[in-house]
Design a protein around this motif. Structure first.
Motif, PDB file in Angstrom:
ATOM      1  N   UNK A 498     -21.422   9.425 -41.807  1.00 31.67           N
ATOM      2  CA  UNK A 498     -19.960   9.465 -41.900  1.00 31.67           C
ATOM      3  C   UNK A 498     -19.328   9.343 -40.518  1.00 31.67           C
ATOM      4  N   UNK A 499     -19.867  10.073 -39.565  1.00 32.38           N
ATOM      5  CA  UNK A 499     -19.342   9.989 -38.202  1.00 32.38           C
ATOM      6  C   UNK A 499     -19.453   8.564 -37.666  1.00 32.38           C
ATOM      7  N   UNK A 505     -14.592   2.449 -37.940  1.00 34.68           N
ATOM      8  CA  UNK A 505     -13.252   2.208 -38.476  1.00 34.68           C
ATOM      9  C   UNK A 505     -12.152   2.521 -37.460  1.00 34.68           C
ATOM     10  N   UNK A 506     -12.518   3.057 -36.303  1.00 30.63           N
ATOM     11  CA  UNK A 506     -11.527   3.434 -35.304  1.00 30.63           C
ATOM     12  C   UNK A 506     -10.899   4.788 -35.560  1.00 30.63           C
ATOM     13  N   UNK A 507     -11.488   5.565 -36.472  1.00 29.78           N
ATOM     14  CA  UNK A 507     -10.965   6.899 -36.792  1.00 29.78           C
ATOM     15  C   UNK A 507     -11.728   7.921 -35.952  1.00 29.78           C
ATOM     16  N   UNK A 509     -10.930  10.741 -34.348  1.00 32.84           N
ATOM     17  CA  UNK A 509     -10.847  12.186 -34.578  1.00 32.84           C
ATOM     18  C   UNK A 509     -11.792  12.607 -35.710  1.00 32.84           C
ATOM     19  N   UNK A 510     -11.803  11.836 -36.811  1.00 34.03           N
ATOM     20  CA  UNK A 510     -12.702  12.147 -37.916  1.00 34.03           C
ATOM     21  C   UNK A 510     -14.154  12.003 -37.481  1.00 34.03           C
ATOM     22  N   UNK A 511     -14.448  10.981 -36.687  1.00 32.28           N
ATOM     23  CA  UNK A 511     -15.813  10.787 -36.203  1.00 32.28           C
ATOM     24  C   UNK A 511     -16.261  11.979 -35.368  1.00 32.28           C
ATOM     25  N   UNK A 512     -15.385  12.422 -34.473  1.00 29.09           N
ATOM     26  CA  UNK A 512     -15.717  13.560 -33.614  1.00 29.09           C
ATOM     27  C   UNK A 512     -15.884  14.831 -34.438  1.00 29.09           C
ATOM     28  N   UNK A 513     -15.049  15.003 -35.432  1.00 29.39           N
ATOM     29  CA  UNK A 513     -15.131  16.198 -36.274  1.00 29.39           C
ATOM     30  C   UNK A 513     -16.474  16.267 -36.998  1.00 29.39           C
ATOM     31  N   UNK A 514     -16.928  15.133 -37.554  1.00 31.61           N
ATOM     32  CA  UNK A 514     -18.206  15.110 -38.259  1.00 31.61           C
ATOM     33  C   UNK A 514     -19.364  15.333 -37.292  1.00 31.61           C
ATOM     34  N   UNK A 515     -19.266  14.719 -36.116  1.00 31.09           N
ATOM     35  CA  UNK A 515     -20.322  14.878 -35.125  1.00 31.09           C
ATOM     36  C   UNK A 515     -20.458  16.333 -34.699  1.00 31.09           C
ATOM     37  N   UNK A 732     -18.130  25.493 -28.027  1.00 30.74           N
ATOM     38  CA  UNK A 732     -16.991  26.261 -27.504  1.00 30.74           C
ATOM     39  C   UNK A 732     -15.692  25.466 -27.509  1.00 30.74           C
ATOM     40  N   UNK A 733     -15.790  24.176 -27.265  1.00 33.67           N
ATOM     41  CA  UNK A 733     -14.585  23.359 -27.124  1.00 33.67           C
ATOM     42  C   UNK A 733     -14.304  22.504 -28.363  1.00 33.67           C
ATOM     43  N   UNK A 734     -14.842  22.894 -29.498  1.00 32.53           N
ATOM     44  CA  UNK A 734     -14.718  22.070 -30.703  1.00 32.53           C
ATOM     45  C   UNK A 734     -13.267  21.768 -31.045  1.00 32.53           C
ATOM     46  N   UNK A 735     -12.431  22.776 -31.076  1.00 31.79           N
ATOM     47  CA  UNK A 735     -11.027  22.581 -31.454  1.00 31.79           C
ATOM     48  C   UNK A 735     -10.318  21.681 -30.455  1.00 31.79           C
ATOM     49  N   UNK A 736     -10.559  21.936 -29.179  1.00 32.61           N
ATOM     50  CA  UNK A 736      -9.900  21.135 -28.156  1.00 32.61           C
ATOM     51  C   UNK A 736     -10.369  19.678 -28.221  1.00 32.61           C
ATOM     52  N   UNK A 737     -11.644  19.466 -28.451  1.00 32.13           N
ATOM     53  CA  UNK A 737     -12.179  18.110 -28.510  1.00 32.13           C
ATOM     54  C   UNK A 737     -11.544  17.326 -29.659  1.00 32.13           C
ATOM     55  N   UNK A 738     -11.443  17.954 -30.805  1.00 30.45           N
ATOM     56  CA  UNK A 738     -10.875  17.271 -31.972  1.00 30.45           C
ATOM     57  C   UNK A 738      -9.393  16.996 -31.772  1.00 30.45           C
ATOM     58  N   UNK A 739      -8.670  17.989 -31.248  1.00 26.25           N
ATOM     59  CA  UNK A 739      -7.221  17.838 -31.103  1.00 26.25           C
ATOM     60  C   UNK A 739      -6.838  16.841 -30.014  1.00 26.25           C
ATOM     61  N   UNK A 740      -7.745  16.580 -29.107  1.00 23.69           N
ATOM     62  CA  UNK A 740      -7.397  15.666 -28.024  1.00 23.69           C
ATOM     63  C   UNK A 740      -7.622  14.205 -28.389  1.00 23.69           C
ATOM     64  N   UNK A 741      -8.027  13.946 -29.642  1.00 24.87           N
ATOM     65  CA  UNK A 741      -8.201  12.571 -30.113  1.00 24.87           C
ATOM     66  C   UNK A 741      -7.092  12.211 -31.087  1.00 24.87           C
TER      67      UNK A 741
END
Length: 742
Positions: A498-499, A505-507, A509-515, A732-741
């Protein structure tokens, strides 16, 4: 009463003499039989003596006499059932061979009659079918009379017993034993519709048998024993029949070859265009491609006939090739293929070029620590193989040293794809194929869904693949009883794909979230020795353009680098846009530490952008950057020779900037960075806080001192396990990583 008493006396007298003088015992019984020819006990005692002495001819004559003269005696049928059990089983002990020899002494007419009457004595459908099958095998002329009726009885019993799967004892007996006798008998005249029906049943059984999962082990044995025990005759010698039948019913030798043979015989009977000699599956597919081109030119009858030939032939090639591919990439799905040490494989986007697309003018910023080989790019390993994909021109890369069967697996994948495309190339072929798949309920076949998902990923239909993968992610894959290290990763294979699809597909944030969800389940590996720049392979003359795919083993050692590369690919696009994004650029720097120095070119591009900006803010720098080359490069930027770049790398230091850039990413207020032990903070002492009252371009003497001390302490962390550092970064930085995309 006196006659009965005399008979008992004579029999008892013979029994007493058997061990001492068998000939005298036999004489007593001959006398008794002469005096009382209609007494069953006398004849049975004579038979028992001859049988125990294993005198085949005489025991056979006595059994024949009892069968003719005493057909209603239960003891006779008990003996016959023991003999027929020996005939039906492959037991090679001395007693079984004697019983077979005894039966052979009987006249053929008597053998046939005995088997027919023995069939009538069976109350259980399965036992009755086994007995009748014995008759058909020994007397082929009886196939015309009993063959089709026996087949229909088994198929009807399968329906009545409400079997959950075609891999059951009734279907196995019909497909493997009865059907070959029917279709290979030259005297049988069967309509084409019945032949197609039987071939349909055979294909469903054999494909289901080969692809059955680990939980289906002993399924045939369980279902057959359960059916046999329903019989009221399942006692005594009947138990011998049941046990023998169960032992030999769970194995099918060379199922694909058997199915191909059945299809060939049916094809001849249905007047297909058959070739002389055997063809390989690949050759069969090419032959069907040629025949398919001319389907529209045939008349109605010929069109139906050759349409069926194309559909059934290509369908066999498709399911066999798809199974061979999935059994290589997901072996634990199938019985007998998976073991705790077996590693599954995942088809994902190839991200090995993520480091190699940075074109730098190295003359602008050269430092003595930069060890770059001119023209070096990340390329395919010498252990990788590329396979051209017809149609969309894609390649599948795989490490051939880790997957010895790579050539056969990729060939199976290609053959299955081409078969699928042929089956969907014409409406008439597609409709017939869909009808068969619907009747088999192939939508519930997990292994087939895995293949189809990989196929549509290969075809670039990522949106469709995402929908399929969401369904796969909700399915609990069967796991071996002994939990292997990759078991948790195997459960996340759909998330990994999925990631990969979201990235394509250029998505991002979703790719990072799954990873990050996958990384959460990984265990950091022991850090390997860092390669120097000279050890990195130089560029090959051939450079592949476009989107390639890669098969990765489902292990933390292989998946962790893929996750790092995918996140790097997501943030790289954001970090190197014209708009300033220090947060994304900082993430890129952290991620480039993995597989260093492969990413050195891209790191230099990041340094070049920082120099152009004149400043850089990333407050997590000292938490996660431990690469000595990177640390020295950033220390060099602070010097006059490096351009006196304004670096805001300490926590809270960014708050000292008077006019921060609106595009700079800021950490959430609740985020508290984890600093290395002993690193001083900006407000650690009252004296240090006093130094921050006067700010010149965000840097004061105190801040410089903080930076110097932090850098010195950071050097001591260079020996830390980088895998652990990056794993902690992702967690530790999961939320920040996702939100920064975006």
């Amino acid at each position: 009463m006196s006659a009965q008493g005399d008979c008992e006396f004579l029999v008892q007298r013979a029994r007493d003499l058997v061990s001492e003088d068998p000939w005298a015992a036999k004489a007593w019984l001959i006398t008794a039989r002469t005096l009382y020819p209609s007494d069953f006990n006398i004849q049975y005692e004579m038979y028992t003596i001859e049988r125990n002495a294993e005198r085949t001819a005489s025991a056979g004559r006595l059994l024949y006499d009892m069968f003719v003269n005493f057909p209603d005696q239960p003891v006779v049928w008990r003996e016959i059932s023991v003999i027929t059990a020996a005939l039906r089983n492959d037991v090679q002990d001395k007693h079984a061979q004697f019983l077979r020899g005894l039966f052979e002494t009987l006249p053929g007419r008597v053998q046939c009659e005995m088997l027919l009457k023995a069939t009538e004595q069976c109350f259980n459908t399965l036992e009755k079918a086994e007995m009748l099958l014995l008759l058909l095998r020994r007397f082929p002329e009886s196939v015309v009379q009993h063959g089709v009726s026996l087949g229909e009885t088994l198929l009807e019993a399968e329906s009545i017993e409400d079997q959950e799967t075609p891999v059951n004892c009734f279907r196995k007996l019909f497909v493997c034993d009865v059907l070959p006798l029917i279709i290979n008998n030259p005297d049988m005249r069967l309509p084409a519709s019945l032949l197609y029906k039987y071939m349909h049943k055979a294909a469903e059984f054999y494909i289901g048998y080969v692809t059955r999962g680990p939980t289906a082990e002993s399924q045939l044995q369980v279902s057959q024993e359960a059916g046999s025990l329903k019989s009221p005759t399942a006692r005594g010698s009947q138990r011998y029949i049941i046990e023998g039948l169960t032992e030999k019913s769970s194995q099918v030798v060379e199922p694909w070859e058997r199915l191909l043979e059945i299809m060939s015989v049916v094809g001849v009977r249905c007047e297909w265009q058959m070739d002389k000699g055997s063809r390989s599956y690949g050759e069969m597919l090419q032959r069907m491609k040629e025949l398919g081109r001319y389907l529209s030119s045939f008349d109605a009858d010929a069109h139906v006939r050759y349409r069926n030939q194309v559909v059934y032939s290509v369908m066999l090639v498709f399911f066999r090739s798809a199974y061979q591919y999935v059994s290589a990439v997901q072996p634990t799905l199938f019985q007998g293929h998976g073991s705790p040490s077996t590693v599954p494989w995942i088809l994902v986007e190839d991200l090995s070029s993520v480091y190699s697309d940075a074109d730098l003018d190295r003359s602008k910023h050269i430092h003595k620590k930069r060890k770059l080989a001119d023209g070096r790019e990340k390329t395919m390993s010498s252990d990788d193989e590329e396979v051209s994909g017809k149609g969309c021109g894609r390649h599948i890369l795989v490490n051939k040293t880790e997957l010895p069967c790579w050539a056969d697996m990729l060939e199976s994948f290609r053959t299955a794809r081409e078969s699928w495309e042929l089956l969907h190339s014409q409406e008439t072929l597609e409709n017939e194929f869909n009808r068969i798949c619907s009747s088999w309920k192939t939508d519930s076949w997990l292994w087939l869904r895995i293949f189809l998902t990989d196929m549509i990923i290969y075809q670039g239909q990522y949106r469709k693949a995402v929908g399929s993968l969401h369904q796969l992610a909700s399915i609990q894959l069967p796991q071996p009883q002994v939990v292997a290290p990759q078991s948790s990763l195997e459960q996340h294979r759909a998330l990994i794909q999925l990631a990969s699809c979201h990235y394509a597909l250029g998505e991002y944030r979703m790719a990072c979230e799954k990873v990050l969800e996958v990384v959460n389940s990984l265990v950091p590996q022991v850090q390997e020795a860092i390669r120097t720049a000279e050890e990195v392979p130089r560029v090959r003359t051939k450079f592949r353009k476009g989107s390639d795919l890669r098969l990765l083993p489902c292990t933390s050692k292989a998946i962790m680098p893929f996750c790092m590369q995918l996140m790097l690919a997501c943030f790289k696009l954001r970090a190197f846009t014209e708009n300033r994004d220090d947060l994304a650029l900082g993430h890129v720097v952290v991620l480039l530490q993995h597989d260093w120095p492969q990413g050195e070119c891209l790191f230099l591009k990041a340094i070049e952008k920082i120099c152009q900006q004149g400043s850089f803010q990333y407050e997590n720098f000292f938490n996660y950057v431990t690469n000595i080359d990177m640390l020295e490069e950033f220390a060099y930027l602070r010097t006059t020779e490096g351009g006196k770049v304004q670096l805001e790398l300490l926590p809270n230091q960014g708050m000292l900037i008077k006019n921060p850039s609106p595009s700079m990413g800021l950490l959430p207020q609740e985020f508290i960075p984890i600093l290395p032990p002993g690193v001083p903070t900006a407000d650690s002492t009252k004296e240090r806080r006093g130094r921050h009252h006067t700010v010149t371009r965000g840097i004061t003497k105190g801040v410089k001192e903080d930076f110097r001390l932090a850098m010195e302490r950071q050097v001591s962390r260079c020996a830390e396990n980088l895998q652990t550092v990056l794993h902690r970064f992702c967690i530790n930085e999961k939320i920040m990583l996702i939100q920064s995309l975006p």
